[in-house]
Design an enzyme around this catalytic site. Structure first.
Site, PDB file in Angstrom:
ATOM      1  CE  LYS A  64     -90.072  -5.845  22.983  1.00  0.00           C
ATOM      2  NZ  LYS A  64     -88.948  -4.937  22.691  1.00  0.00           N
ATOM      3  CE  LYS A  79     -86.830   2.356  17.141  1.00  0.00           C
ATOM      4  NZ  LYS A  79     -87.134   1.912  18.389  1.00  0.00           N
ATOM      5  CE  LYS A 128     -90.514   2.089  28.876  1.00  0.00           C
ATOM      6  NZ  LYS A 128     -89.548   1.775  29.925  1.00  0.00           N
TER       7      LYS A 128
HETATM    8  P1  ADP Z   1     -88.436  -2.412  20.572  1.00  0.00           P
HETATM    9  O1  ADP Z   1     -88.553  -1.064  19.895  1.00  0.00           O
HETATM   10  O2  ADP Z   1     -88.624  -3.537  19.618  1.00  0.00           O
HETATM   11  O3  ADP Z   1     -89.318  -2.514  21.814  1.00  0.00           O
HETATM   12  P2  ADP Z   1     -86.309  -2.106  22.520  1.00  0.00           P
HETATM   13  O4  ADP Z   1     -86.831  -0.763  22.908  1.00  0.00           O
HETATM   14  O5  ADP Z   1     -86.441  -3.241  23.480  1.00  0.00           O
HETATM   15  O6  ADP Z   1     -86.938  -2.533  21.087  1.00  0.00           O
HETATM   16  O7  ADP Z   1     -84.788  -1.920  22.090  1.00  0.00           O
HETATM   17  C1  ADP Z   1     -83.671  -2.532  22.680  1.00  0.00           C
HETATM   18  C2  ADP Z   1     -82.432  -1.910  22.046  1.00  0.00           C
HETATM   19  O8  ADP Z   1     -82.396  -2.099  20.610  1.00  0.00           O
HETATM   20  C3  ADP Z   1     -82.343  -0.414  22.287  1.00  0.00           C
HETATM   21  O9  ADP Z   1     -81.018  -0.103  22.672  1.00  0.00           O
HETATM   22  C4  ADP Z   1     -82.703   0.226  20.947  1.00  0.00           C
HETATM   23  O10 ADP Z   1     -81.999   1.423  20.739  1.00  0.00           O
HETATM   24  C5  ADP Z   1     -82.288  -0.844  19.926  1.00  0.00           C
HETATM   25  N1  ADP Z   1     -83.243  -0.830  18.764  1.00  0.00           N
HETATM   26  C6  ADP Z   1     -84.530  -1.265  18.803  1.00  0.00           C
HETATM   27  N2  ADP Z   1     -85.131  -1.122  17.578  1.00  0.00           N
HETATM   28  C7  ADP Z   1     -84.199  -0.578  16.746  1.00  0.00           C
HETATM   29  C8  ADP Z   1     -84.206  -0.185  15.350  1.00  0.00           C
HETATM   30  N3  ADP Z   1     -85.269  -0.357  14.577  1.00  0.00           N
HETATM   31  N4  ADP Z   1     -83.071   0.337  14.835  1.00  0.00           N
HETATM   32  C9  ADP Z   1     -81.966   0.490  15.617  1.00  0.00           C
HETATM   33  N5  ADP Z   1     -81.896   0.143  16.942  1.00  0.00           N
HETATM   34  C10 ADP Z   1     -82.988  -0.379  17.512  1.00  0.00           C
END
Ligand code: ADP
Ligand code: TRP
Length: 322
Positions: free
Chosen positions: A193, A190, A110
């Protein structure tokens, strides 16, 4: 068996969240006593805008319910409705070695992404441990990125038990869905957001169409075979199409004679069919303005009963009360 997991209210859900985490959590609500919550205290480490946080909490609650979270089957609540978690977090922090937190990847990642360093960002895993331990959780379904935090939670629970009494806190086990590969975003990286490459679960039809038709493709002519390896269209189609339809598309890639525009149209209609019923449920939820508040209020009440019991046990053990 008690199952517990949380999601930060940090923006609209995308299909990476859905296949990476929610789908598994939703299945588990039928296998035990599930506690799912909106981690708004955690989001304060990155959102300093009251109106925005409130909107995100509401959106996440509506989206989670529309995706199939059943408030009759599980306890669904907002983290900050049970402030007992903050007191437990303080007690846990007194037995948490600095080195344990210094090793956490998530903090370092982060900071590297430009999020301002703060004490809360650093002690984030202690609050997460408090979330898990407060509800005597057995199983914690999370994405791969959260595995280390559940391991920290286990270490903290063991330390508390050594210091204040065997069996005081239940030592939880993580459940990681290794079978779901990383869901690719529109640009092939990947889906996240942070990369601005997401397909939201509740995307408006026109916006969805624009995103799908805009997926970048190579310049293979219509009649030529197309590479299947690394194709974003195929990877996304696999998640939402029947296996027969997926095999047909794969064969059409290999044969040639079908253009990318056609493949995108098939992907668009499969996504629309897959998530259509969820969109309908979301519209129903929104049609009853008090529904979400009622669900969260009931959830908070149930969660608080459990939280108070655990906290009373811990307060007595550490000497804060009799
Ligand atoms: P972002 O990467 O969009 O900020 P988060 O970190 O808030 O998403 O992810 C919330 C949950 O969704 C986590 O448990 C994460 O492992 C899962 N997740 C997020 N993006 C993906 C992805 N592209 N493929 C699989 N799982 C994902
Ligand atoms: N840290 C988790 C995430 O960013 C959210 C979370 C907070 C959580 N507390 C939790 C997940 C307790 C599982 C259990 O995705």
């Amino acid at each position: 068996m008690r199952i517990l997991s949380g999601l930060q209210p940090s923006g609209r859900l995308h299909i990476g969240n859905y296949f990476g985490m929610m789908e598994g959590a939703l299945k588990l609500q039928h296998e035990g006593e599930a506690y799912y919550f909106i981690a708004d205290y955690h989001s304060l480490t990155s959102i300093h805008d009251g109106a925005m946080l409130r909107t995100h909490v509401r959106d996440l609650a509506v989206d989670f319910l529309a995706c199939g979270l059943d408030p009759e089957k599980c306890v669904f609540f907002r983290q900050s409705d049970v402030p007992e978690v903050v007191e437990l977090s303080w007690i846990l922090s007194t037995v948490t070695p600095m080195g344990l937190l210094e090793r956490c990847h998530s903090y370092k990642d982060k900071i590297a992404r430009g999020i301002a360093s703060s004490h809360a960002l650093f002690s984030y895993p202690v609050l997460m441990a408090a979330d898990i331990l407060l509800y005597d959780s057995d199983l914690v379904p999370v994405g791969r990125d959260q595995k280390q935090h559940v391991e920290v939670t286990r270490d903290i629970a063991v330390k508390v038990n050594e210091s204040f009494g065997a069996g005081l806190l239940k030592v939880p086990v993580p459940r990681i869905r290794d079978e779901t590969a990383v869901v690719p975003g529109l640009d092939g990286q990947k889906m996240s957001k942070s990369y601005n490459n997401t397909i939201q679960i509740f995307e408006e039809p026109a916006a969805l169409k624009k995103k799908i038709m805009g997926i970048p493709t190579d310049s293979t002519p219509v009649e030529a075979p197309k590479p299947t390896e690394g194709s974003t269209i195929l990877a996304l189609y696999k998640l939402v199409a029947s296996s027969a339809d997926y095999e047909t598309m794969e064969a059409d890639f290999e044969k040639g004679g079908v253009g990318y525009g056609d493949f995108k149209k098939r992907l668009l209609s499969a996504l629309t069919a897959y998530f259509g019923p969820l969109h309908e449920r979301r519209a129903e939820i929104l049609a009853d303005p008090g529904y979400v508040d009622r669900v969260l209020a009931e959830g908070a009440e149930k969660a608080r009963l459990v939280a108070r019991k655990t906290l009373a046990r811990v307060r007595t053990a550490v000497g804060l009360s009799h």
